[in-house]
Design an enzyme around this catalytic site. Structure first.
Site, PDB file in Angstrom:
ATOM      1  N   ASP A   1       0.812  -1.219   0.000  1.00  0.00           N
ATOM      2  CA  ASP A   1       0.000   0.000   0.000  1.00  0.00           C
ATOM      3  C   ASP A   1       0.846   1.270   0.000  1.00  0.00           C
ATOM      4  O   ASP A   1       0.434   2.294   0.529  1.00  0.00           O
ATOM      5  CB  ASP A   1      -0.979   0.002   1.199  1.00  0.00           C
ATOM      6  CG  ASP A   1      -1.789  -1.272   1.232  1.00  0.00           C
ATOM      7  OD1 ASP A   1      -2.249  -1.686   0.152  1.00  0.00           O
ATOM      8  OD2 ASP A   1      -1.943  -1.858   2.316  1.00  0.00           O
TER       9      ASP A   1
ATOM     10  N   HIS B   1      -4.528  -2.507  -5.632  1.00  0.00           N
ATOM     11  CA  HIS B   1      -3.998  -1.216  -6.040  1.00  0.00           C
ATOM     12  C   HIS B   1      -5.172  -0.323  -6.404  1.00  0.00           C
ATOM     13  O   HIS B   1      -6.101  -0.765  -7.069  1.00  0.00           O
ATOM     14  CB  HIS B   1      -3.136  -1.348  -7.290  1.00  0.00           C
ATOM     15  CG  HIS B   1      -1.916  -2.191  -7.104  1.00  0.00           C
ATOM     16  ND1 HIS B   1      -1.005  -1.957  -6.127  1.00  0.00           N
ATOM     17  CD2 HIS B   1      -1.452  -3.249  -7.791  1.00  0.00           C
ATOM     18  CE1 HIS B   1      -0.020  -2.836  -6.218  1.00  0.00           C
ATOM     19  NE2 HIS B   1      -0.279  -3.649  -7.230  1.00  0.00           N
TER      20      HIS B   1
END
Ligand code: IMP
Ligand code: MG
Length: 333
Positions: free
Chosen positions: A13, A43
């Protein structure tokens, strides 16, 4: 430069998806190929009004001239893959290797209960159980699944021949260095090595054929799920700073801490980084928002970046200044 690999430097992340989308458009690679664990990755990519949440396809799919591929080391969930190919307009240019492992219903069930769920905080995507079945050599592979037959190509063959003909290939990692099964905070890690070497092995690229290794760090550290996080802030502190985020795959709130130089230094070493990308600089320095040139950002933001370069002895080449793909300062020549 023909082969560039992008990997996460912290706990996933870091904003790799956005950086990869930018590079996919800017550098116009012929192939964008994904290594990593499986659809546990998430994503988020923002292109104008459109927000894409990608779990399975390479996040460079927005470049419609590129072929997008998934390497043999990755386990795939065919349902998720087909949906993303359809939803994201990748029909006819998305490919998998015959040795990609297959996640089945039973892997999803095993991942959604017991120790994996409760102790490790797994994403429930079936990735870990599928990888464990692969180690036991009982996992089904893409070549055993009829519906995938039209997507199968020799991914290592395509990647290596493209590099040999001096054309660009962009290689995507998933998760982050400290979620690596080998180098992370075991047992609070994912089911694969996700450092640059592991990602290269996933796609069949040897160590001499990588030109640039970009390690992506967010301007602060976040972690979703359980496991150690040095100098963790309280949820209130994180919210006040604007650092509280929610997971792409699981929707869980991410834990947060300040940029960690010790972790970053180790990530540079483990990945043999040649460049650093810093994302979300605008969250720490709002005046950076949407800026595309280093000269335009405030002095304190420049100092933040230069300090990272000095302490880590590696150039910061790509800086994220907002959620849009073009919100980037690109300092490569
Ligand atoms: P699993 O990979 O689903 O088994 O999850 C193992 C640990 O890695 C959990 O703490 C997850 O939250 C974390 N994790 C797995 N994939 C990602 C990712 O893409 N980003 C962030 N954390 C992840
Ligand atoms: Mg993610």
């Amino acid at each position: 430069m023909t082969s560039t690999i992008v990997v996460g430097g912290f706990f996933g992340d870091e904003g790799k998806g956005k950086i990869i989308s930018y590079l996919a458009i800017k550098d116009n690679p012929k192939i964008i190929v994904r290594g990593g664990a499986g659809p546990n990755a998430g994503h988020t990519i923002r292109d104008g009004e459109k927000i894409y949440k990608v779990r399975m396809l390479p996040s460079g799919f927005l470049n419609k001239n590129a072929k997008v591929m998934i390497g043999p080391g990755v386990v795939i969930n065919p349902d998720v893959l087909f949906k993303e190919i359809q939803d994201f307009g990748a029909t006819g240019r998305a490919f998998v290797d015959k040795h990609c492992g297959i996640i089945e219903q039973e892997h999803l069930s095993r991942d959604s209960k017991g120790k994996l769920k409760e102790k490790i905080g797994s994403t429930g995507s079936g990735t870990g159980p599928a990888n464990s079945d692969r180690a036991l050599r009982v996992l089904k592979m893409a070549k055993d699944v009829n519906s995938l037959s039209s997507l199968i190509v020799d991914v290592p063959g395509e990647v290596n021949s493209t590099i040999a003909s001096k054309e660009n290939v962009l290689i995507e990692g998933t998760q982050g260095t400290f979620l690596s099964l080998w180098h992370g905070t075991y047992p609070f890690v994912t089911s694969k090595d996700v450092t640059a070497s592991g990602i290269c092995a996933d796609i069949g690229l040897g160590p001499k054929n990588v030109d640039e290794v970009i390690v992506v760090f967010k301007a602060y550290v976040t972690r979703v799920g359980t496991g150690p996080l040095s100098n963790e802030l309280s949820l209130e502190e994180a919210e006040t700073k604007g650092w509280s985020e929610f997971g792409t795959v699981t929707g869980r709130q991410r834990r947060a801490a300040e940029f960690d130089f010790d972790l970053a230094r180790r990530a540079i070493m483990l990945n043999s980084a040649t460049q650093i990308s810093i994302t979300k600089l605008d969250i720490i320095f709002p005046a950076c928002k949407g800026k595309t040139s280093f000269e335009e950002i405030p002095e304190e933001a420049k100092t933040f970046v230069k300090n990272i370069e000095e302490k880590l002895n590696t150039p910061v080449t790509i800086i994220g200044t907002g959620p849009e793909i073009q919100d980037v300062i690109d300092r490569r020549n």
